[in-house]
Design a protein around this motif. Structure first.
Motif, PDB file in Angstrom:
ATOM      1  N   PRO A  83       0.815  -1.222   0.000  1.00  0.00           N
ATOM      2  CA  PRO A  83       0.000   0.000   0.000  1.00  0.00           C
ATOM      3  C   PRO A  83       0.842   1.263   0.000  1.00  0.00           C
ATOM      4  N   ALA A  84       0.636   2.100  -0.988  1.00  0.00           N
ATOM      5  CA  ALA A  84       1.365   3.367  -1.094  1.00  0.00           C
ATOM      6  C   ALA A  84       0.545   4.345  -1.925  1.00  0.00           C
ATOM      7  N   ASP A  85       0.745   5.617  -1.658  1.00  0.00           N
ATOM      8  CA  ASP A  85       0.040   6.666  -2.397  1.00  0.00           C
ATOM      9  C   ASP A  85       0.914   7.297  -3.472  1.00  0.00           C
ATOM     10  N   VAL A  86       2.223   7.388  -3.194  1.00  0.00           N
ATOM     11  CA  VAL A  86       3.149   8.082  -4.095  1.00  0.00           C
ATOM     12  C   VAL A  86       4.410   7.243  -4.275  1.00  0.00           C
ATOM     13  N   PHE A  87       4.946   7.258  -5.491  1.00  0.00           N
ATOM     14  CA  PHE A  87       6.235   6.620  -5.764  1.00  0.00           C
ATOM     15  C   PHE A  87       7.167   7.653  -6.366  1.00  0.00           C
ATOM     16  N   ALA A  88       8.340   7.829  -5.751  1.00  0.00           N
ATOM     17  CA  ALA A  88       9.384   8.713  -6.269  1.00  0.00           C
ATOM     18  C   ALA A  88      10.612   7.851  -6.529  1.00  0.00           C
ATOM     19  N   SER A  89      10.955   7.696  -7.799  1.00  0.00           N
ATOM     20  CA  SER A  89      12.048   6.820  -8.204  1.00  0.00           C
ATOM     21  C   SER A  89      13.291   7.622  -8.545  1.00  0.00           C
ATOM     22  N   ALA A  90      14.454   6.973  -8.418  1.00  0.00           N
ATOM     23  CA  ALA A  90      15.719   7.634  -8.770  1.00  0.00           C
ATOM     24  C   ALA A  90      16.085   7.427 -10.237  1.00  0.00           C
ATOM     25  N   ALA A  91      15.194   6.809 -11.003  1.00  0.00           N
ATOM     26  CA  ALA A  91      15.454   6.616 -12.431  1.00  0.00           C
ATOM     27  C   ALA A  91      14.151   6.272 -13.150  1.00  0.00           C
ATOM     28  N   PRO A  92      13.998   6.697 -14.402  1.00  0.00           N
ATOM     29  CA  PRO A  92      12.789   6.385 -15.165  1.00  0.00           C
ATOM     30  C   PRO A  92      12.561   4.889 -15.345  1.00  0.00           C
ATOM     31  N   LYS A  93      13.640   4.094 -15.424  1.00  0.00           N
ATOM     32  CA  LYS A  93      13.504   2.660 -15.656  1.00  0.00           C
ATOM     33  C   LYS A  93      12.667   2.002 -14.566  1.00  0.00           C
ATOM     34  N   ASN A  94      12.928   2.340 -13.325  1.00  0.00           N
ATOM     35  CA  ASN A  94      12.189   1.730 -12.226  1.00  0.00           C
ATOM     36  C   ASN A  94      10.760   2.264 -12.136  1.00  0.00           C
ATOM     37  N   VAL A  98       6.711   0.182 -12.795  1.00  0.00           N
ATOM     38  CA  VAL A  98       5.422   0.359 -12.105  1.00  0.00           C
ATOM     39  C   VAL A  98       4.331   0.770 -13.079  1.00  0.00           C
ATOM     40  N   THR A  99       4.617   1.746 -13.920  1.00  0.00           N
ATOM     41  CA  THR A  99       3.586   2.227 -14.839  1.00  0.00           C
ATOM     42  C   THR A  99       3.256   1.205 -15.918  1.00  0.00           C
ATOM     43  N   ASP A 100       4.252   0.467 -16.375  1.00  0.00           N
ATOM     44  CA  ASP A 100       4.002  -0.558 -17.388  1.00  0.00           C
ATOM     45  C   ASP A 100       3.145  -1.687 -16.835  1.00  0.00           C
ATOM     46  N   ALA A 101       3.209  -1.888 -15.518  1.00  0.00           N
ATOM     47  CA  ALA A 101       2.386  -2.909 -14.876  1.00  0.00           C
ATOM     48  C   ALA A 101       0.979  -2.396 -14.584  1.00  0.00           C
ATOM     49  N   GLY A 102       0.722  -1.142 -14.959  1.00  0.00           N
ATOM     50  CA  GLY A 102      -0.610  -0.571 -14.761  1.00  0.00           C
ATOM     51  C   GLY A 102      -0.856  -0.034 -13.375  1.00  0.00           C
ATOM     52  N   ASN A 103       0.202   0.216 -12.622  1.00  0.00           N
ATOM     53  CA  ASN A 103       0.029   0.661 -11.239  1.00  0.00           C
ATOM     54  C   ASN A 103       0.284   2.150 -11.033  1.00  0.00           C
ATOM     55  N   GLY A 104       0.523   2.873 -12.116  1.00  0.00           N
ATOM     56  CA  GLY A 104       0.641   4.325 -12.012  1.00  0.00           C
ATOM     57  C   GLY A 104      -0.728   4.957 -12.118  1.00  0.00           C
ATOM     58  N   GLY A 105      -0.964   6.009 -11.341  1.00  0.00           N
ATOM     59  CA  GLY A 105      -2.275   6.649 -11.361  1.00  0.00           C
ATOM     60  C   GLY A 105      -2.316   7.886 -12.236  1.00  0.00           C
ATOM     61  N   GLY A 106      -1.217   8.168 -12.909  1.00  0.00           N
ATOM     62  CA  GLY A 106      -1.146   9.343 -13.761  1.00  0.00           C
ATOM     63  C   GLY A 106       0.151   9.321 -14.542  1.00  0.00           C
ATOM     64  N   THR A 107       0.536  10.474 -15.045  1.00  0.00           N
ATOM     65  CA  THR A 107       1.778  10.578 -15.803  1.00  0.00           C
ATOM     66  C   THR A 107       2.907  11.008 -14.872  1.00  0.00           C
ATOM     67  N   ILE A 215      23.833  11.077 -15.576  1.00  0.00           N
ATOM     68  CA  ILE A 215      22.935  11.839 -14.701  1.00  0.00           C
ATOM     69  C   ILE A 215      21.577  11.144 -14.625  1.00  0.00           C
ATOM     70  N   ASN A 216      21.081  10.964 -13.411  1.00  0.00           N
ATOM     71  CA  ASN A 216      19.802  10.289 -13.219  1.00  0.00           C
ATOM     72  C   ASN A 216      18.663  11.294 -13.081  1.00  0.00           C
ATOM     73  N   GLU A 217      17.555  11.005 -13.746  1.00  0.00           N
ATOM     74  CA  GLU A 217      16.339  11.795 -13.605  1.00  0.00           C
ATOM     75  C   GLU A 217      15.414  11.100 -12.614  1.00  0.00           C
ATOM     76  N   TYR A 218      14.772  11.899 -11.762  1.00  0.00           N
ATOM     77  CA  TYR A 218      13.896  11.363 -10.721  1.00  0.00           C
ATOM     78  C   TYR A 218      12.428  11.672 -11.046  1.00  0.00           C
ATOM     79  N   PRO A 219      11.627  10.673 -11.403  1.00  0.00           N
ATOM     80  CA  PRO A 219      10.203  10.900 -11.636  1.00  0.00           C
ATOM     81  C   PRO A 219       9.367  10.577 -10.396  1.00  0.00           C
ATOM     82  N   ILE A 220       8.202  11.200 -10.302  1.00  0.00           N
ATOM     83  CA  ILE A 220       7.295  10.985  -9.180  1.00  0.00           C
ATOM     84  C   ILE A 220       5.873  10.865  -9.713  1.00  0.00           C
ATOM     85  N   VAL A 221       5.051  10.048  -9.050  1.00  0.00           N
ATOM     86  CA  VAL A 221       3.682   9.831  -9.534  1.00  0.00           C
ATOM     87  C   VAL A 221       2.780   9.382  -8.386  1.00  0.00           C
TER      88      VAL A 221
END
Length: 256
Positions: A83-94, A98-107, A215-221
């Motif tokens: 159970p989690a509300d937000v995911f902040a990753s240290a790289a787009p790959k990770n 999550v999003t490819d598995a259909g578990n992202g709630g937005g972009t 350089i790593n990009e950090y996405p959040i969703v």
């Protein structure tokens, strides 16, 4: 009459303006309060902890709980139903896992970037000046495992430098790699600039040019199955706000 008064009080408590007191609902006035659970990359520990406290002050009735770990481990936990509300990753790959598995709630939105440095013991007793020095057989080096963002970035930087580094340990997140240096178990580790800065009392940071190629990009969703999606989005909005940017910049993160 007593019954009528009680019913009147009950009606007043409910109201017709849609406002909830939050008792037992986890969502006080405005729908952005209650409990917010954030799964975040280990390298965000100090900055997100500070942002969480500020967010709670700005949103009375809100509590933010963090789960800090390697981004790959967090992605696995989310996809397995944690159970989690937000995911902040240290790289787009990770994040994509999550999003490819259909578990992202937005972009997902990229909110910061980070860069590697070489962490050494205070005073840099081995005189390390760059990646080439880490190839010396008498040096003990810690790296992150390649499955986690700091490990993938390290591999890219090492390949760009054209050197071969044989680590004595592969850690599951950047904090674990850094702790090896702090404890004197290794001579150096490739970690994020932000982590070295947070541990400046215990380690020195050696910059190296090849880090610019990793350089790593950090996405959040907000996550699809968030129990408090409104609260999660409010937290993301705070991270993206000038107040959030100030904390992240002071921690050493780069603007996206």
């Amino acid at each position: 009459m007593a019954l009528a008064a009680a019913l009147a009080l009950g009606a007043a408590g409910c109201g017709d303006d849609g406002t909830d007191t939050g008792a037992g609902s986890g969502a006080p006035s405005g729908g952005t309060g209650g409990a917010v659970t954030v799964f975040a990359a280990a390298s965000l520990t100090e900055s997100f902890t500070a942002l969480g406290k500020q967010f709670e002050q700005a949103h009375p009735g809100t509590t933010v709980t963090f789960n800090f770990a390697g981004s790959s481990a967090l992605a696995t936990q989310i996809n397995e139903g944690a159970p989690a509300d937000v995911f902040a990753s240290a790289a787009p790959k990770n994040m994509a896992a999550v999003t490819d598995a259909g578990n992202g709630g937005g972009t997902p939105v990229t909110f910061v970037k980070n860069q590697l440095v070489i962490a050494t013991a205070k005073g840099n007793p081995k005189g390390i000046t760059g990646l080439a020095a880490l190839a010396k057989p008498d040096l003990k080096v810690a790296l992150c495992a390649e499955a986690v963002p700091c490990g993938a970035a390290a591999r890219t930087a090492v390949e760009a430098a054209g050197v071969k580094i044989t680590p004595v340990t592969l850690e599951q997140d950047v904090k674990a790699a850094l702790s090896k240096v702090k404890l004197g178990e290794v001579d150096a580790a490739l970690v994020y600039r932000t982590d070295a800065k947070a541990a400046a009392a215990d380690v020195d940071a050696v910059e190296f040019p090849e880090s610019a190629k990793a350089i790593n990009e950090y996405p959040i969703v907000v996550l699809k199955n968030a129990k408090n999606a409104a609260g999660g989005q409010a937290f993301i909005d705070y991270v993206l706000s000038p107040d959030g940017a100030k904390v992240l910049t002071e921690a050493g993160f780069q603007a996206p």
